[in-house]
Design a protein around this motif. Structure first.
Motif, PDB file in Angstrom:
ATOM      1  N   ARG A  31       3.568   4.323  -2.839  1.00  0.00           N
ATOM      2  CA  ARG A  31       2.498   3.957  -1.883  1.00  0.00           C
ATOM      3  C   ARG A  31       2.632   3.937  -0.682  1.00  0.00           C
ATOM      4  O   ARG A  31       3.846   3.705  -0.303  1.00  0.00           O
ATOM      5  N   GLU A  33       2.624   3.328   3.126  1.00  0.00           N
ATOM      6  CA  GLU A  33       2.998   1.960   4.015  1.00  0.00           C
ATOM      7  C   GLU A  33       1.621   1.163   4.403  1.00  0.00           C
ATOM      8  O   GLU A  33       1.491   0.053   4.249  1.00  0.00           O
ATOM      9  N   PRO A  50       2.801  -5.386  -0.022  1.00  0.00           N
ATOM     10  CA  PRO A  50       4.018  -4.705  -0.295  1.00  0.00           C
ATOM     11  C   PRO A  50       4.801  -4.921  -1.661  1.00  0.00           C
ATOM     12  O   PRO A  50       4.510  -5.941  -2.282  1.00  0.00           O
ATOM     13  N   ASN A  89       7.644   0.330  -2.201  1.00  0.00           N
ATOM     14  CA  ASN A  89       6.301   0.281  -2.396  1.00  0.00           C
ATOM     15  C   ASN A  89       5.792   1.160  -3.339  1.00  0.00           C
ATOM     16  O   ASN A  89       5.869   2.320  -3.078  1.00  0.00           O
ATOM     17  N   SER A 127       9.459   6.743   3.094  1.00  0.00           N
ATOM     18  CA  SER A 127       8.222   6.483   3.067  1.00  0.00           C
ATOM     19  C   SER A 127       7.731   7.803   2.294  1.00  0.00           C
ATOM     20  O   SER A 127       8.389   8.806   2.271  1.00  0.00           O
TER      21      SER A 127
END
Length: 132
Positions: A31, A33, A50, A89, A127
């Protein structure tokens, strides 16, 4: 631990990656941030939380209601005892296989731990934008 909605399950199945083990298949999708406006509208606060969000899918082909509920209870307990990494995440969906009920709980626990380690290795520290 946060739960997934139907749309989250569909998104993980369509766009996510898979990890296979002896008695289950684990689907996962990172997912972002910062949730988008669309994600906030659809998911509310859940999109902003989170860590891993975990869900389970146990289809009718795996047995009657008693067996399916037993599988879900075992999976919930395994994820409780093997806490997922907090710094990643992602949305995770666990699908048990037919052999799941015959598998010893320690083996199930080890498979869940291993799946979380793999997810952390694949997604940890980066990320989703950096992976693309």
């Amino acid at each position: 631990m946060r739960l997934l909605r139907h749309a989250d399950f569909e998104r993980v199945y369509k766009m996510g990656r898979r990890h296979f083990s002896a008695s289950m298949t684990v689907f996962y999708l990172p997912r972002p941030e910062e949730p988008t406006q669309e994600a906030r509208r659809v998911c509310g606060r859940a999109a902003a939380t989170p860590g891993l969000r975990v869900g389970f899918t146990v289809g009718r082909a795996l047995g009657g209601a008693v067996d399916r509920n037993r599988m879900k209870r075992r999976l919930r307990e395994a994820t409780r005892l093997a806490p997922p990494p907090a710094e990643v995440n992602a949305d995770v969906v666990i699908n048990p296989k037919k052999s799941f009920l015959a598998t010893d709980f320690e083996a199930v626990l080890n498979e869940v731990r291993r799946a979380f380690v793999v997810i952390e290795q694949k997604l940890g520290g980066r990320s989703p934008k950096e992976k693309a």
